[in-house]
Enzyme design. Structure first.
Site, PDB file in Angstrom:
ATOM      1  N   TYR A   1      21.484  19.479  19.691  1.00  0.00           N
ATOM      2  CA  TYR A   1      23.049  19.399  19.974  1.00  0.00           C
ATOM      3  C   TYR A   1      23.973  20.414  19.244  1.00  0.00           C
ATOM      4  CZ  TYR A   1      23.433  17.435  15.263  1.00  0.00           C
ATOM      5  OH  TYR A   1      23.447  17.136  14.088  1.00  0.00           O
TER       6      TYR A   1
ATOM      7  N   ASP B   1      30.292  28.190   7.188  1.00  0.00           N
ATOM      8  CA  ASP B   1      29.930  28.645   5.778  1.00  0.00           C
ATOM      9  C   ASP B   1      28.738  29.616   5.649  1.00  0.00           C
ATOM     10  OD1 ASP B   1      31.318  27.813   3.112  1.00  0.00           O
ATOM     11  OD2 ASP B   1      30.911  25.748   3.817  1.00  0.00           O
TER      12      ASP B   1
ATOM     13  N   CYS C   1      27.181  22.161  13.487  1.00  0.00           N
ATOM     14  CA  CYS C   1      28.566  21.657  13.679  1.00  0.00           C
ATOM     15  C   CYS C   1      29.414  22.859  13.200  1.00  0.00           C
ATOM     16  CB  CYS C   1      28.813  20.529  12.756  1.00  0.00           C
ATOM     17  SG  CYS C   1      28.044  20.722  10.981  1.00  0.00           S
TER      18      CYS C   1
ATOM     19  N   ARG D   1      39.327  40.115  45.506  1.00  0.00           N
ATOM     20  CA  ARG D   1      38.412  39.743  44.354  1.00  0.00           C
ATOM     21  C   ARG D   1      38.673  38.213  44.161  1.00  0.00           C
ATOM     22  NH1 ARG D   1      43.129  42.162  40.304  1.00  0.00           N
ATOM     23  NH2 ARG D   1      44.845  40.716  41.123  1.00  0.00           N
TER      24      ARG D   1
ATOM     25  N   SER E   1      21.573  20.468  10.063  1.00  0.00           N
ATOM     26  CA  SER E   1      22.658  20.633  10.799  1.00  0.00           C
ATOM     27  C   SER E   1      23.363  22.022  10.336  1.00  0.00           C
ATOM     28  CB  SER E   1      23.718  19.439  10.786  1.00  0.00           C
ATOM     29  OG  SER E   1      24.744  19.924  11.417  1.00  0.00           O
TER      30      SER E   1
ATOM     31  N   HIS F   1      54.647  38.947  37.325  1.00  0.00           N
ATOM     32  CA  HIS F   1      53.513  39.081  36.323  1.00  0.00           C
ATOM     33  C   HIS F   1      53.429  37.860  35.443  1.00  0.00           C
ATOM     34  CE1 HIS F   1      52.917  40.249  32.026  1.00  0.00           C
ATOM     35  NE2 HIS F   1      51.846  41.080  32.356  1.00  0.00           N
TER      36      HIS F   1
ATOM     37  N   GLY G   1      47.310  44.158  35.676  1.00  0.00           N
ATOM     38  CA  GLY G   1      48.584  44.515  35.142  1.00  0.00           C
ATOM     39  C   GLY G   1      48.394  45.205  34.020  1.00  0.00           C
TER      40      GLY G   1
ATOM     41  N   MET H   1      46.387  47.652  33.282  1.00  0.00           N
ATOM     42  CA  MET H   1      45.988  49.233  33.704  1.00  0.00           C
ATOM     43  C   MET H   1      46.834  49.781  34.604  1.00  0.00           C
ATOM     44  SD  MET H   1      42.234  49.688  32.269  1.00  0.00           S
ATOM     45  CE  MET H   1      41.715  48.731  33.463  1.00  0.00           C
TER      46      MET H   1
ATOM     47  N   LYS I   1      37.265  46.472  41.403  1.00  0.00           N
ATOM     48  CA  LYS I   1      38.028  46.924  42.776  1.00  0.00           C
ATOM     49  C   LYS I   1      37.041  48.002  43.335  1.00  0.00           C
ATOM     50  CE  LYS I   1      42.399  47.518  41.613  1.00  0.00           C
ATOM     51  NZ  LYS I   1      43.379  48.438  40.860  1.00  0.00           N
TER      52      LYS I   1
ATOM     53  N   ARG J   1      43.880  54.523  41.262  1.00  0.00           N
ATOM     54  CA  ARG J   1      43.919  53.111  41.150  1.00  0.00           C
ATOM     55  C   ARG J   1      42.710  52.694  40.055  1.00  0.00           C
ATOM     56  NH1 ARG J   1      43.197  49.741  46.448  1.00  0.00           N
ATOM     57  NH2 ARG J   1      44.305  48.124  45.209  1.00  0.00           N
TER      58      ARG J   1
HETATM   59  P1  ADP Z   1      46.552  46.502  40.144  1.00  0.00           P
HETATM   60  O1  ADP Z   1      45.345  46.463  39.651  1.00  0.00           O
HETATM   61  O2  ADP Z   1      47.668  46.525  39.150  1.00  0.00           O
HETATM   62  O3  ADP Z   1      46.745  45.454  41.207  1.00  0.00           O
HETATM   63  P2  ADP Z   1      46.149  48.590  42.448  1.00  0.00           P
HETATM   64  O4  ADP Z   1      45.509  49.562  42.202  1.00  0.00           O
HETATM   65  O5  ADP Z   1      45.729  47.316  43.200  1.00  0.00           O
HETATM   66  O6  ADP Z   1      46.871  47.836  40.868  1.00  0.00           O
HETATM   67  O7  ADP Z   1      47.541  49.140  43.119  1.00  0.00           O
HETATM   68  C1  ADP Z   1      48.727  48.133  43.017  1.00  0.00           C
HETATM   69  C2  ADP Z   1      49.374  48.071  44.359  1.00  0.00           C
HETATM   70  O8  ADP Z   1      49.424  49.689  44.951  1.00  0.00           O
HETATM   71  C3  ADP Z   1      48.195  47.544  45.545  1.00  0.00           C
HETATM   72  O9  ADP Z   1      48.307  46.158  45.469  1.00  0.00           O
HETATM   73  C4  ADP Z   1      48.896  48.216  46.767  1.00  0.00           C
HETATM   74  O10 ADP Z   1      50.234  47.584  47.303  1.00  0.00           O
HETATM   75  C5  ADP Z   1      49.412  49.397  46.520  1.00  0.00           C
HETATM   76  N1  ADP Z   1      48.567  50.605  46.606  1.00  0.00           N
HETATM   77  C6  ADP Z   1      47.276  51.000  46.050  1.00  0.00           C
HETATM   78  N2  ADP Z   1      46.465  52.122  46.669  1.00  0.00           N
HETATM   79  C7  ADP Z   1      47.140  52.070  47.765  1.00  0.00           C
HETATM   80  C8  ADP Z   1      47.029  52.780  49.051  1.00  0.00           C
HETATM   81  N3  ADP Z   1      45.814  53.473  49.165  1.00  0.00           N
HETATM   82  N4  ADP Z   1      47.743  52.661  50.122  1.00  0.00           N
HETATM   83  C9  ADP Z   1      48.882  51.767  49.980  1.00  0.00           C
HETATM   84  N5  ADP Z   1      49.165  51.249  49.037  1.00  0.00           N
HETATM   85  C10 ADP Z   1      48.310  51.262  47.789  1.00  0.00           C
HETATM   86 MG    MG Z   2      45.664  45.106  42.922  1.00  0.00          MG
HETATM   87 MG    MG Z   3      48.891  47.694  37.858  1.00  0.00          MG
END
Ligand code: ADP
Ligand code: MG
Ligand code: MG
Length: 873
Positions: free
Chosen positions: A850, A768, A830, A336, A763, A454, A101, A103, A22, A92
Site C-alpha cells: 500500500y 526521513d 507513508c 494535439r 512502513s 493565455h 506559449g 517557446m 507538433k 515553429r
Molecule cells: P504555439 O506553439 O505557441 O501555438 P505555433 O507554432 O503553433 O505556436 O504558431 C502559432 C500560430 O502561428 C499558429 O497557430 C498559426 O496560426 C500561426 N502559424 C504557424 N505556422 C504557420 C504557417 N505556416 N502559416 C500560417 N500561419 C502559421
Molecule cells: Mg500552436
Molecule cells: Mg507561441
C-alpha cells in the site's frame, strides 16, 4: 551520418521524441491526407547537439536544413528571396510535450525590402504584403533578438491613434507600409544594425532562437511544474506560410473537438477574419465563436467539422486544432490532444468509453492523476453564493471557486501567498511571465482575452479557476484599482470572488465547501479500483481527516501521528509536566492524565475507519518541540511540579539539542521513557477493546518510529507486548494486534532482514529516509536545492518525488530482505511520496502492499496505482 531533418512526408505521430509533438502531428496529418502546408522538422537531437556544440548549429545540421529547404522550394514551386513568387516560412518550436506559449514562433520569414515590394505587386495586395512584413520584423526582433515588444506595440498604437482607427485591420495599405518601415527603424535603433535582408541568415537565426528558447526562464519554470526533463530538447518546424491576413475571405482560428472546460461533445473554438497567428489568442480583436463560421463560410466550416471528426477518431481523444483560411481554402496548422480541466477530462474519458471509441483502461490513462486535485477543491457554499452580489460577468474559462484578496501582478501574488493570504490575480491580460503568480493565486481574472487566451489555457492546465475577458470591469494596473460599471472601486487587498464555471465575479469573500465524488468522477474511480493492486491508505490523525479520506476512497490509515494529539491545549501542559518531571512517579502521574484523552482519540479514529486497518505510530518528534519557551509558560509548570522556576528553566535548557532531527526522538524517546510507550499501548489496546465491543473488529497496528538497530525494537516490543497482553488477559478476551516499524534510517534498510525477525510489518518513512540518505535536512534543503535545479544537478525535489536510484534502491532492498524472513509481511510507504504519481508507480513496481498519503491525495493515488498496472502490461 545522423539524420537531423525530416520532411513532413517522412514522419508520423509516434515520432514525438524526435520530431516533437507538433512536428509528429503535422507529419501524421500530412500522411492521412489533410490539407497541411508543406514543410520539414529539425529534430530534438539537433537541439541537444546545438547545446553540446556550445550553442551553435553545426555545419552538418545546417547542410541538412538547406537540402530540405531546397526540396521545399522545388515542391512548392516558390523560392526564398524571389521577388515575385517568394517562399515564406514559419519557424515553429515544438517539444515532445506541448508547452503552450512557453517557446517561440516566427511567421513570414523570408521577407525583406525587395521581396515585400515584389510580393505586394505579385499579390496585388500591398496592405497584405506590408502587414506580413511588419509582423515579421516585430516577431524577429522579439523572438530572435529578445528586443522588447512594447516599442513596436506603442508605435502601432500611436499610428492607429493618429489615423483615428481602432483596429489593425482598419489601417490602409499606405499605413501598413509606413508601419513596416518605422518598425525597421526601431529595429535599427535598438540593435545598431539594419534588419537582416538575407532570408537564409534570417532562417538560421530563427532556428537558433527556437533552440535557445528551450532554456528560457519561463520554459524552465513550466518544465519544473510539469515534470518535463530538460534533456528532451525542442524540435523546430519550418513550414510554408499560408495567409489568413490576406483579406476578408481569409482568417485564422483555434478549436477543440469538445469543450475543454466542461467536456461537452460539441465543436468549440474561435476565429478571426483577416488575421494571422497569435491574433486570436492575443486578444487584439474579440474573436468570433466557431459556430459563426457556419454562416460566414459554410463550406469551410463543413470541411473543418469533418476534419475535426477525422482527427478525433484517428487520435481517439479530444483534439486541439489550429487552422488558417486563405482565400476560402482551409489549412490545418496543428493538432494535439487538447488540454482540459479535470471535470472535462473525466467527462470525455467516460463519454469516449460509452461511445466505444476507447476501453476503460485506455480511459484511465487519459486523465492525469495530478489533475484530480482540481476536483477536490472547494466549491462555493450555495447559500453564501446566493447572497453574494454579482458585480460583473466574464467568460467561464476554467471552472472552480476562487475567493481572496486581489493583487495586480504576479510578484505581489507570490508575496501575499507567502504571507499566508488567499489571493486572486487580476490582470488586463496575462502573459507567460506571470506563470508563477498564476500558480500561486487562488483564481485568475482577466479583463481582456477569450476562451483560448493565455490566461484561460494556462489556468485550465494548472487547474486554477479563471474568469477571462471580463470587459465590463475597468482596470488601472498602475494605480491598482478595478472599477465596476456602476462606479464601485476595488483596491489592492480588497476581497473579490470568481466562479470559473459561470463567469460571475463577486465583490466580496464567499464561503466555500468541501467537494464530493459523484457522477462521472465516481464511475471513473470505480474503473481505477477494479484495476489497481496497491491499497491506498491515508495519513490521518483526527476523525475528521479520516472521514474525509474515507469519502475519497481510503482503505485504511497508514500513518496516525500521535504527537499531534499531544499538542492540544489541555494536554500539552500535562505532557510538559511529563518531560520536565524529575522522577518516574511524577512522569507516570502526568501520563495517567493524558491516557483518557488519547484513548478517546483512538476510539474515535477506529470508529471513523469502520474496521479498516489503522497504523498508529508512537511518539516521534524531538522533545524540544514540546518544551515551553516563555517564562509565562514555565511559571505555572514549575508550580505544578513543585520545583523552583530556575531549576525548571535549567532543566528545559538542558533538553535543547543542536540537531534535533537527529536527536532525542522516535524510538529513542521510549527507550529513555518507557512509560510513554506503556501509556500509548494502554490507550491503543483499551480503545480497540472498547470499539470491538460495539461490533467492530479492529486489529491495531502499532508502529515504532526511527528504529536503526533491531535491539531498539526488541526492547520496546517487549514493553508493548507485556502491557497489551496483560490488558487483554484482564479483559478475558481474544484480540490480535501487530507491532511493526518504520524503515526510515538507512541502517534499518540495510539490516531489514534482522529487523523483520521482530517487526511484523514495515512502513517506509520516505521523508526521513530521503533526508538521511542524502544527508540534508528537509527543513533547510529548500534553500539550496534551487541551485541544484538551475545547475541541472537535480531535475526535481527528492522530497516530492522518490529518488528511485538511491532512496528507492534502499526501499527495494529492505522490502526484499524483509520478505525473505517474513514472506507475507505488509509493506507500505507513508510520507509525501505516497501521493505523487511516479512514486506510486514505483511502489507498485517493487511490490509494496500500500501507499499512504494525505486525504486529498487519495483519489490521485488510486488513479496512479491503476495506471501503474496498465503501464506495466
Ligand atoms: P504555439 O506553439 O505557441 O501555438 P505555433 O507554432 O503553433 O505556436 O504558431 C502559432 C500560430 O502561428 C499558429 O497557430 C498559426 O496560426 C500561426 N502559424 C504557424 N505556422 C504557420 C504557417 N505556416 N502559416 C500560417 N500561419 C502559421
Ligand atoms: Mg500552436
Ligand atoms: Mg507561441
Amino acid at each position: 551520418m545522423t539524420k537531423y531533418v525530416y520532411s513532413f512526408k517522412e514522419g508520423n505521430k509516434d515520432m514525438k521524441n524526435l520530431l516533437g509533438g507538433k512536428g509528429a502531428n503535422l507529419a501524421e496529418m500530412t500522411s492521412i491526407g489533410l490539407p497541411v502546408p508543406r514543410g520539414f522538422t529539425v529534430t530534438t537531437e539537433a537541439c541537444n547537439k546545438y547545446y553540446d556544440d556550445s550553442e551553435q548549429i553545426s555545419e552538418e545540421v545546417k547542410e541538412q536544413i538547406f537540402t530540405y529547404l531546397n526540396d521545399l522550394e522545388l515542391e512548392t514551386n516558390k523560392k526564398m528571396g524571389d521577388k515575385t513568387n517568394p517562399l515564406l516560412v514559419s519557424v515553429r518550436s515544438g517539444a515532445r510535450a506541448s508547452m503552450p506559449g512557453m517557446m517561440d514562433t516566427v511567421l513570414n520569414l523570408g521577407l525583406n525590402d525587395e521581396v515585400a515590394s515584389g510580393f505586394a505587386i505579385a499579390t496585388n495586395n500591398k496592405r497584405f504584403a506590408y502587414d506580413s512584413y511588419r509582423r515579421f520584423i516585430q516577431m524577429f526582433a522579439d523572438v530572435v533578438k529578445g528586443y522588447p515588444k512594447s516599442s513596436f506595440e506603442r508605435l502601432l498604437d500611436s499610428i492607429k491613434e493618429e489615423k483615428n482607427v481602432k483596429y489593425d485591420t482598419d489601417l490602409t495599405e499606405d499605413d501598413m507600409y509606413e508601419v513596416a518601415f518605422k518598425f525597421k527603424e526601431i529595429y535599427k535603433n535598438i540593435s545598431g544594425v539594419d534588419f537582416p535582408q538575407d532570408p537564409k541568415i534570417q532562417l538560421v537565426e530563427a532556428i537558433t532562437a527556437v533552440f535557445r528558447s528551450w532554456n528560457n526562464e519561463r520554459a524552465n519554470i513550466y518544465r519544473k511544474m510539469n515534470d518535463i526533463p530538460s534533456i528532451w530538447g525542442t524540435a523546430v518546424n519550418v513550414q510554408e506560410m499560408v495567409y489568413g491576413n490576406r483579406g476578408n475571405d481569409c482568417g485564422t482560428g483555434v478549436a477543440f473537438t469538445r469543450n475543454p472546460a466542461t467536456g461537452e461533445n460539441k465543436l468549440y473554438g474561435e476565429y478571426l477574419i483577416n488575421a494571422q497567428g497569435e491574433d486570436v489568442v492575443a486578444g487584439i480583436r474579440t474573436p468570433q465563436p466557431i459556430s459563426t463560421l457556419e454562416n460566414e463560410m459554410p463550406e469551410v466550416f463543413n470541411e473543418f467539422n469533418k476534419i475535426a471528426h477525422i482527427l478525433e477518431n484517428h487520435y481517439k481523444d479530444m483534439q486541439d486544432m489550429e487552422f488558417t483560411i486563405e482565400k476560402g481554402k482551409l489549412f490545418m496548422l496543428q493538432t494535439r490532444n487538447g488540454k482540459r480541466t479535470a471535470q472535462a477530462a473525466l467527462k470525455i474519458a467516460v463519454d469516449l468509453v460509452n461511445e466505444k471509441m476507447i476501453t476503460e483502461n485506455e480511459a484511465l490513462l487519459k486523465v492525469e492523476p495530478k489533475q484530480l486535485d482540481q476536483l477536490l477543491h472547494p466549491n462555493f457554499d450555495v447559500e453564501a453564493l446566493n447572497n453574494a452580489k454579482i458585480i460583473a460577468t466574464g467568460l467561464a474559462a476554467s471552472p472552480g471557486a476562487g475567493t481572496g484578496k486581489i493583487y495586480f501582478n504576479a510578484e505581489d501574488i507570490s508575496e501575499a501567498k507567502n504571507r499566508g493570504e488567499k489571493t486572486l490575480l487580476v490582470r488586463l491580460e496575462t502573459s507567460p511571465e506571470d506563470i508563477q503568480g498564476m500558480s500561486d493565486a487562488n483564481g485568475i481574472l482577466t479583463i481582456r482575452g477569450g476562451m483560448t487566451s493565455h490566461a484561460a489555457v494556462v489556468a485550465r492546465g494548472m487547474g486554477r479557476c479563471c474568469v477571462s475577458g471580463c470587459g465590463e470591469l475597468k482596470i488601472d494596473e498602475t494605480n491598482k484599482t478595478i472599477t465596476t460599471k456602476d462606479g464601485q472601486v476595488f483596491k489592492e487587498g480588497d476581497y473579490m470572488s470568481i466562479d470559473g464555471s459561470t463567469g460571475y465575479v463577486y465583490g466580496s469573500e464567499i464561503k466555500t465547501v468541501e467537494p464530493e465524488i459523484s457522477g462521472d468522477f465516481q464511475i471513473f474511480m470505480s474503473w481505477a479500483d477494479n484495476v489497481k493492486k496497491l491499497k491506498i491508505r491515508t495519513n490521518a490523525d483526527t476523525p475528521k481527516d479520516a472521514i474525509q479520506a474515507r469519502k475519497f476512497g481510503a482503505e485504511g490509515i497508514g500513518l496516525c501521528r500521535t504527537e499531534h494529539m499531544f499538542f492540544e491545549e489541555n494536554r500539552i501542559f500535562e505532557f510538559r509536566k511529563m518531560i520536565s518531571a524529575e522522577t518516574v512517579e511524577q512522569r507516570i502521574l502526568a501520563l495517567e492524565n493524558i491516557l483518557p484523552y488519547q484513548r478517546k482519540d483512538f476510539e474515535d479514529l477506529f470508529r471513523a475507519m469502520e474496521g479498516y486497518p489503522v497504523v498508529i505510530r508512537y511518539l516521534d518528534p524531538p522533545l524540544h518541540e514540546f518544551l515551553p519557551h516563555t517564562d509565562e509558560e514555565i511559571k505555572p509548570l514549575a508550580l505544578s511540579l513543585g520545583v523552583s522556576f530556575d531549576s525548571l528553566k535549567e532543566r528545559i535548557e538542558s533538553l535543547k539539542e543542536f540537531n534535533p532531527m537527529m536527536g532525542h526522538r522516535g524510538c529513542r524517546l521510549a527507550i529513555t521513557y518507557p512509560e510513554i510507550a506503556v501509556m500509548q499501548t494502554r490507550a491503543v489496546i483499551e480503545a480497540a477493546i472498547n470499539v470491538n465491543k460495539e461490533g467492530l473488529n479492529v486489529t491495531p497496528e502499532i508502529m515504532i518510529p526511527l528504529v536503526g538497530d533491531v535491539k531498539e525494537l526488541e526492547y520496546i516490543k517487549k514493553i508493548v507486548c507485556q502491557t497489551a497482553d496483560e490488558i487483554i488477559k484482564n479483559n478475558q478476551i481474544e484480540m490480535k494486534y501487530e507491532i511493526g516499524t518504520m524503515i526510515e534510517i538507512p541502517r534499518a534498510a540495510i539490516t531489514a532482514d534482522k529487523i523483520a525477525k521482530v517487526a511484523e510489518f514495515f512502513s517506509f518513512g520516505t521523508n526521513d529516509l530521503t533526508q538521511m540518505t542524502y544527508g540534508f535536512s528537509r527543513d533547510d534543503a529548500g534553500k539550496f536545492l534551487n541551485d541544484y535545479y538551475s545547475k541541472k544537478i537535480f531535475e526535481s525535489d527528492p522530497f516530492a518525488k522518490i529518488d528511485q536510484e538511491g532512496v528507492g534502491e534502499l526501499i527495494k532492498m529492505a522490502a526484499e530482505k524483509g520478505r525473505s524472513i517474513r514472506p507475507n509481511m505488509s509493506l507500505g510507504i507513508c510520507g509525501e511520496h505516497g501521493g505523487e504519481p511516479s512514486s506510486v508507480e514505483f511502489c507498485h513496481n517493487i511490490g509494496l502492499n500500500y501507499v499512504s498519503c494525505s486525504p486529498f491525495r487519495v483519489p490521485l493515488a488510486r488513479l496512479a496505482a491503476a495506471q501503474a498496472v496498465i503501464k506495466q502490461k
